[in-house]
Every structure is written in structure tokens, then in C-alpha cells.
Design an enzyme around this catalytic site. Structure first.
Site, PDB file in Angstrom:
ATOM      1  N   THR A   1      -8.848 -53.169 -79.133  1.00 39.14           N
ATOM      2  CA  THR A   1      -8.179 -53.973 -78.163  1.00 39.14           C
ATOM      3  C   THR A   1      -6.832 -54.203 -78.755  1.00 39.14           C
ATOM      4  OG1 THR A   1      -9.013 -55.906 -78.771  1.00 39.14           O
ATOM      5  CG2 THR A   1     -10.355 -54.787 -77.215  1.00 39.14           C
ATOM      6  N   HIS A   2      -6.023 -53.897 -78.020  1.00 44.64           N
ATOM      7  CA  HIS A   2      -4.413 -54.304 -78.343  1.00 44.64           C
ATOM      8  C   HIS A   2      -4.173 -53.370 -79.548  1.00 44.64           C
ATOM      9  CE1 HIS A   2      -4.416 -57.939 -75.840  1.00 44.64           C
ATOM     10  NE2 HIS A   2      -5.686 -58.087 -76.190  1.00 44.64           N
TER      11      HIS A   2
ATOM     12  N   LYS B   1       5.870 -28.571 -50.115  1.00 44.39           N
ATOM     13  CA  LYS B   1       4.953 -27.467 -50.701  1.00 44.39           C
ATOM     14  C   LYS B   1       5.050 -27.258 -52.232  1.00 44.39           C
ATOM     15  CE  LYS B   1       4.389 -26.258 -46.385  1.00 44.39           C
ATOM     16  NZ  LYS B   1       5.145 -27.304 -45.867  1.00 44.39           N
TER      17      LYS B   1
ATOM     18  N   GLU C   1      -0.168 -33.258 -76.364  1.00 46.29           N
ATOM     19  CA  GLU C   1       1.270 -33.450 -76.332  1.00 46.29           C
ATOM     20  C   GLU C   1       1.409 -32.834 -74.926  1.00 46.29           C
ATOM     21  OE1 GLU C   1       2.668 -34.175 -80.829  1.00 46.29           O
ATOM     22  OE2 GLU C   1       2.975 -32.520 -79.897  1.00 46.29           O
TER      23      GLU C   1
ATOM     24  N   ASN D   1       4.912 -25.440 -36.651  1.00 49.00           N
ATOM     25  CA  ASN D   1       4.485 -26.557 -37.091  1.00 49.00           C
ATOM     26  C   ASN D   1       3.127 -26.945 -37.452  1.00 49.00           C
ATOM     27  OD1 ASN D   1       7.286 -27.111 -36.563  1.00 49.00           O
ATOM     28  ND2 ASN D   1       7.089 -28.351 -34.942  1.00 49.00           N
TER      29      ASN D   1
ATOM     30  N   SER E   1       4.591 -25.912 -87.662  1.00 51.28           N
ATOM     31  CA  SER E   1       6.101 -26.263 -87.853  1.00 51.28           C
ATOM     32  C   SER E   1       7.102 -24.984 -88.421  1.00 51.28           C
ATOM     33  CB  SER E   1       6.504 -27.281 -88.888  1.00 51.28           C
ATOM     34  OG  SER E   1       7.715 -27.363 -89.040  1.00 51.28           O
TER      35      SER E   1
ATOM     36  N   LYS F   1       2.235 -28.603 -91.833  1.00 45.88           N
ATOM     37  CA  LYS F   1       2.065 -29.166 -90.478  1.00 45.88           C
ATOM     38  C   LYS F   1       0.991 -28.511 -89.537  1.00 45.88           C
ATOM     39  CE  LYS F   1       4.190 -32.032 -88.464  1.00 45.88           C
ATOM     40  NZ  LYS F   1       5.293 -31.766 -87.866  1.00 45.88           N
TER      41      LYS F   1
END
Length: 461
Positions: free
Chosen positions: A157-158, A327, A292, A112, A279, A285
């Protein structure tokens, strides 16, 4: 034939093979082997210093442990599931090397306090590595920011155009987040760096051990003051996962912006081939896989934090087998954070390029200078709220007519309010809009240069 366990004299039969597999942790806690050997060597030396075993026996034990270390590094020691965990695997191999003397190593300690010691040694080491990676990332941000002090980028902003910014100022915001991460990990490390070695199973030991000796030898700041707390505490692991989660929050926010910036709709950056993929069916692409994946891996670390909180919330004192589950959560979070920091560092050092012409076009084709018109009037004595409403009207009219504020004639400005003069055009030019925000911590070029200088000093300390 199943090898006997350390508790076999208490039991009449061996574990069911499926339960043995279920119970074992050797597949993942082998990660701790170097730390287990280090902690065990310190324990052996303490046993010798206190006279619990002879100094010669202590030396033999330490030599045997170092032999195991070398065997592991050479790929010659790879225990299987029959060892159950890394601690028993080491003890078993040690006994093979030094004979029955190896059985004395476990005197005055329990698995322990042993696992608690190993985990803290591991995490202390990993925190130092992560802090070094954060410093490297900060340096990359500073290098990039120094190239783009006077490059403008739209501020939002937003997710709506708000006011233009120095690109360096934008990057320095992430530098500050990383700085808090670096400092936070330092705070966590203070609480990681407490030694449970010698707490025993839960109540300490009858042997005359010296816990301060082993704590000092292992670089801990102090031993745990309470043996029950020492073997059952996982606050330090939860705190680390909290800090790791915040690192991932910051990396994920930055990743989200890179994903936007790399899109056709924005085209603020171009991704280099070394940090992008294509792609399988669309040859045009170029996908932002690095940001990501970082954004996606953030959920892993969040999940491990939640898992450990749930794990701990109902555990009575002291040690419970549930704690074995800490762990994999800890190891995976450490590995995830380190991998994400490395990937983001590579991306920003060599995997993307900002496109100043696109950024300049973006900051010159909107109404993000509207606040500066209101500020212009306010500096001429017009109450700000009145000025604000006047500018709101002209923005509405300009939108209807398909114009920008820079397209209005001086006569139109003066029709709005007589306080307008020819210098209004300079006041609303994007470069001046940014330069004028020279308050402490602002995006003005002068302030950004000061912030860069301060940031360099901080990461050198």
C-alpha cells in the site's frame, strides 16, 4: 470530370476538390461496409414485405448487395474518395449491377439512420469479440494462479511493503477487474442493440415501413422509440468508450506492476525473449516493451473518450456532420483494446516467468508481519490499539538494531509483553501470515482455492 452527387440538382457547381477531400469519410468508414450491406439487405427485404417495392425487386437488390460483399472480400471493390462515404459507394455500385432498380434501395431511409444502424451493428460485433478476449485473458490468469496458490509475493500500500500475499490472490484481483469489464460491456451492448433504421433523416417517413421487422431481422432488441433520438444518439458509443477506458485502466495497472517486477530492483519475474526487446547500445538490457506499450496506448483510448464527449456536448437535434468524427475514435479504440488484450494475453501465457525464490526472499526480509504480531496479542486479550503501539515500538527498535522481528529472542518478546509465547515465531512466518487470512475474499490459501473454483464456474457460464 467530377461525378455528380446525389444532391447535385440543388447545386450549380461541384465541391471544391479540397473540400471534397475534407468532407469525405470513405478512407475510414469503409470499415463498415459489411455491416452496411447487411443493414441494406434487411431494408430491401422490408421494402418487399411491405409492398413498397415488389418482392422480385427486393430479391434482386439483395442479390446485388451480396455480389458487392463478395467483390469486397475478393479485393475487387475498393471505392475511392469520389464515393464520399461507404453508403454512397455501395449504392453506386449496386446501381451498376442492377440498373436503375438500385436507386430504389434508399426509399424510406436516410444516410442518417443508415450510418447509425451500421455503427451499431459494427460495435455489437466488436463488443462480442472483446468480451471473448476478456474471457481468454481471464482463463490465462486462472491457469497461472492455480500454479502459484502457495507462492508468496509482497503486498503493497502506498508502494510500501504492507503484508505478504498469495501470488494467486494477486492475480485473481485482475481476474475480478476483467470480470467487471466483461459484465460492463454486456450492459453497454444492451443499449447498443437498438435499431435506428427507419428513423429517416430525423422525422420518420411517409412510407408504410415496418421497423420492428428490420430490427428483428438484424438481431436488435427493439427499434428506437423516437426518430430524433435515433439518428442523433451516440450515448452508446460514449458508454463503450467509458467501458474501453476502464479495460485499459486495468491493463495499464497490471502493466505497471510487470514493469516493476521485471526490474533489477525487484526481479520478481523474468521476461522471455518472445515478449521483450533489447537496447541498441546496451547489450545487457531486456526491455518490457509489451507492458510499456499497453500503458502508453491507454492514453489513446482516454483521448477518444474525451473527444467524443466534447463532440456531443453542444450538438442540437438532430443529425450534424460533426457526428462523422465518432467513427475514427470508435474504430481506433476498438482496435487498440483488442490489440492490447491480445498482447497481454500472450505475455502472461508465454512471455514471462515468476521467480519464486526471489519472491520468497522478498517476503521474508521485511516487517510485513507486524500486523500479525498485534493480532497475536489481541487474540490473547490485549486491546488491539495497545498491541499496535507495542509492536510499533519493537519495529522501531529492530530497525535501529538492523534486525527483523523473526530475529528477536523469546526473552525479548516477553520483555515487550508477557503474553508472548514460543508460538509467536510460527505466527509471524510468512506462510502462516498468508494462510491465517482466511476471511471471505482474503489471501489465505483455503480462500484462494475457493476463489479459483468460483472463478472457473463464472467464466464457464
Amino acid at each position: 470530370m467530377t461525378q455528380s452527387k446525389t444532391w447535385s440538382q440543388r447545386f450549380e457547381s461541384a465541391l471544391h476538390p479540397a473540400i471534397a477531400r475534407f468532407n469525405a469519410s470513405i478512407d475510414f468508414d469503409i470499415e463498415l461496409i459489411e455491416y452496411d450491406l447487411t443493414g441494406s439487405a434487411a431494408h430491401a427485404k422490408m421494402l418487399g414485405v411491405t409492398g413498397i417495392i415488389s418482392s422480385q425487386e427486393a430479391e434482386q437488390l439483395v442479390a446485388g448487395l451480396e455480389q458487392i460483399r463478395q467483390e469486397y472480400r475478393d479485393g475487387k471493390f475498393s471505392p475511392d474518395i469520389d464515393a464520399e462515404d461507404v453508403h454512397l459507394a455501395v449504392e453506386r455500385r449496386l446501381t451498376e449491377i442492377v440498373g436503375d432498380l438500385g436507386k430504389k434501395l434508399h426509399t424510406a431511409r436516410s444516410r442518417n439512420d443508415q450510418v447509425g444502424t451500421d455503427t451499431r451493428l459494427y460495435l455489437r460485433d466488436q463488443i462480442n469479440q472483446i468480451r471473448s478476449s476478456l474471457r481468454e485473458f481471464q482463463g490465462i490468469l486462472l491457469d497461472l494462479a492455480e500454479k502459484h496458490v502457495e507462492t508468496l509475493i509482497p503486498g503493497y500500500t502506498h508502494l510500501q511493503r504492507a503484508q505478504p500475499l498469495s501470488l494467486a490472490h494477486h492475480l485473481l484481483a485482475y481476474f475480478e477487474m476483467a470480470q467487471r469489464d466483461w459484465e460492463r460491456l454486456g450492459d453497454v451492448c444492451d443499449r447498443v442493440n437498438i435499431s435506428p433504421l427507419g428513423c429517416g433523416a430525423l422525422a420518420g417517413t411517409t412510407f408504410p415501413i415496418d421497423r420492428h421487422y428490420t430490427a428483428q431481422m438484424l438481431g436488435f432488441s427493439a427499434p428506437y422509440a423516437n426518430s430524433l433520438d435515433g439518428v442523433s444518439d451516440r450515448d452508446f458509443a460514449i458508454e463503450f468508450l467509458c467501458a474501453a477506458s476502464l479495460i485499459m485502466v486495468h491493463l495499464s495497472r497490471l502493466s505497471e506492476e510487470v514493469i516493476f517486477w521485471a526490474s533489477e530492483e525487484f526481479r520478481f519475474v523474468t521476461l522471455k525473449d518472445s515478449c521483450a526487446t533489447g537496447s541498441s547500445i546496451m547489450p545487457q538490457k531486456k526491455n518490457p516493451d509489451v507492458p510499456e506499450l499497453v500503458r502508453g496506448k491507454t492514453g489513446r483510448v482516454f483521448g477518444h473518450l474525451q473527444a467524443l464527449l466534447v463532440l456531443m456536448k453542444g450538438l442540437p437535434l438532430a443529425y450534424n456532420k460533426d457526428l462523422q468524427e465518432d467513427k475514427e475514435a470508435l474504430f481506433d479504440s476498438v482496435n487498440t483494446v483488442k490489440a492490447c488484450l491480445e498482447a497481454i494475453a500472450i505475455l502472461f501465457r508465454e512471455g514471462l516467468e515468476f521467480l519464486p525464490h526471489r519472491l520468497a526472499a522478498a517476503t521474508g526480509e521485511d516487517f510485513s508481519n507486524a500486523t500479525d504480531v498485534a493480532d497475536y496479542l489481541a487474540k490473547k486479550g490485549v486491546p488491539f490499539r495497545e498491541a499496535y503501539n507495542l509492536v510499533g515500538k519493537v519495529v522501531k527498535t529492530s530497525l535501529a538494531e538492523g534486525k527483523l522481528l523473526k530475529d528477536l529472542t523469546l526473552a525479548q518478546w516477553q520483555e515487550l509483553h508477557p503474553a508472548f509465547e514460543a508460538d509467536i515465531y510460527q505466527a509471524i512466518a510468512p506462510e502462516q501470515v498468508v494462510a491465517a487470512r482466511n476471511s471471505y475474499g482474503g489471501t489465505g490459501f483455503e480462500q484462494v482455492r475457493k476463489a479459483l473454483e468460483s472463478a472457473r464456474e463464472r467464466i464457464m457460464n
